[in-house]
Motif scaffolding. Structure first.
Motif, short mmCIF file in Angstrom:
data_model
loop_
_atom_site.label_atom_id
_atom_site.label_comp_id
_atom_site.label_asym_id
_atom_site.label_seq_id
_atom_site.Cartn_x
_atom_site.Cartn_y
_atom_site.Cartn_z
N GLY A 138 0.85 -1.23 0.08
CA GLY A 138 0.12 -0.06 -0.09
C GLY A 138 0.80 1.30 0.01
N LEU A 139 1.98 1.17 -0.12
CA LEU A 139 3.19 2.33 0.09
C LEU A 139 2.99 2.95 -1.25
CD1 LEU A 139 5.32 3.88 1.38
CD2 LEU A 139 6.95 2.55 0.20
N ARG A 140 2.56 4.22 -1.17
CA ARG A 140 2.59 5.26 -2.46
C ARG A 140 4.15 6.16 -2.37
NH1 ARG A 140 -3.31 6.72 -1.20
NH2 ARG A 140 -4.44 5.66 -2.94
N GLY A 141 5.18 5.45 -2.84
CA GLY A 141 6.38 5.95 -2.78
C GLY A 141 7.31 5.84 -4.15
N GLY A 142 8.58 6.56 -3.97
CA GLY A 142 9.17 6.24 -5.16
C GLY A 142 10.39 5.08 -5.04
N THR A 143 11.17 5.20 -5.98
CA THR A 143 12.06 3.90 -5.90
C THR A 143 12.90 3.80 -4.54
OG1 THR A 143 13.74 5.10 -7.19
CG2 THR A 143 12.18 3.81 -8.53
N GLU A 144 13.12 4.81 -4.33
CA GLU A 144 14.13 4.94 -2.92
C GLU A 144 13.18 4.39 -1.69
OE1 GLU A 144 16.77 7.81 -0.04
OE2 GLU A 144 16.15 8.57 -2.09
#
Length: 256
Positions: A231-237
């Protein structure tokens, strides 16, 4: 998500439950990124339906099926131009097959499901195991320690690539962005078949999302429900960090 739901009910993190997410500008990948593909989608719930919408918009030839039969998919077909078919027909000639159904329904898929798919077909598994809310207890997962996608592989007799299992369905429509955009969301992708995994990652890129290689299918516990990346809405890092922080221990809420 699949025909019932692909995630637990609120208040837990629920990639099938749409809240008041910010809506960034829509992104459509440029023309000519490669040949259009034949894609079969089994499961026409939130994830399957929205993948049908996006993939047809990108020009792919999409066949879509559910357990209730093609006659129940008329509206989706009229909206998207996808071909409503039976479950048996969906993989025929397909270069990519998406299986997006409840885990408990996987053993009921037809024998030889992928026999008429294209050579080297990549199979995307979006499934999650919810023993308490939906699937019942599966001993091979809980007692033998199989990851959810390894169990699915054994049911269908074909390698899978795990992707989209922790994705909010509405984000497939609302959050695609061009490569290099600092707000571009990344998705974890796990699989043992490297050419198939590359094909899936390229497809996700065309859909407007970055990807992070999450390892093989035996490593896919890192993206199962109740892990940091789910469920994480994050970028590659952020996704890479979340995968590294995952624990292989199944939490009580996701045990039968």
């Amino acid at each position: 998500m699949p025909e019932t739901r692909n995630s637990p009910p609120a208040p837990e993190v629920d990639p099938g439950h749409e809240g008041s997410a910010r809506r960034p500008r829509r992104y459509r990948s440029p023309e000519g990124r490669g040949e259009d593909m034949q894609i079969g989608i089994i499961g026409a719930g939130n994830i399957g339906g929205n993948l049908t919408r996006r993939l047809t918009a990108l020009g792919h030839d999409v066949s879509v099926a559910n357990s209730r039969g093609p006659h129940t998919l008329t509206a989706l077909a009229e909206e998207t131009g996808a071909m409503p078919v039976t479950v048996e027909e969906a993989p025929r000639g397909a270069e990519i097959v998406v299986i997006t159904i409840p885990l408990k329904a996987v053993p009921d898929l037809p024998s030889g499901l992928l026999d008429e798919a294209a050579d080297g077909v990549a199979v995307i598994d979006t499934g999650n195991y919810y023993p308490r809310e939906r699937d019942g207890r599966i001993a091979a997962i809980e007692d033998d320690g199989l990851t959810e996608s390894r169990w699915t592989e054994r049911q269908i007799g074909h390698p899978v690539v795990k992707a989209f299992n922790g994705t909010y369905a509405q984000d497939i429509l609302d959050r695609p962005l061009p490569p290099g955009d600092p707000d571009r969301v990344a998705l974890p992708v796990a699989g043992d078949d490297e050419p198939a995994k590359r094909e899936v990652r390229d497809l996700i890129d065309a859909l407007g999302f970055d990807t992070v290689d999450a390892g093989g299918i035996d490593d896919s516990w890192r993206q199962q429900p109740d892990t940091p990346v789910y469920g994480l809405r994050g970028g590659t890092e952020a996704v890479t960090k979340a995968l590294a922080e995952a624990s292989p221990e199944r939490t009580p809420g996701f045990s039968g």
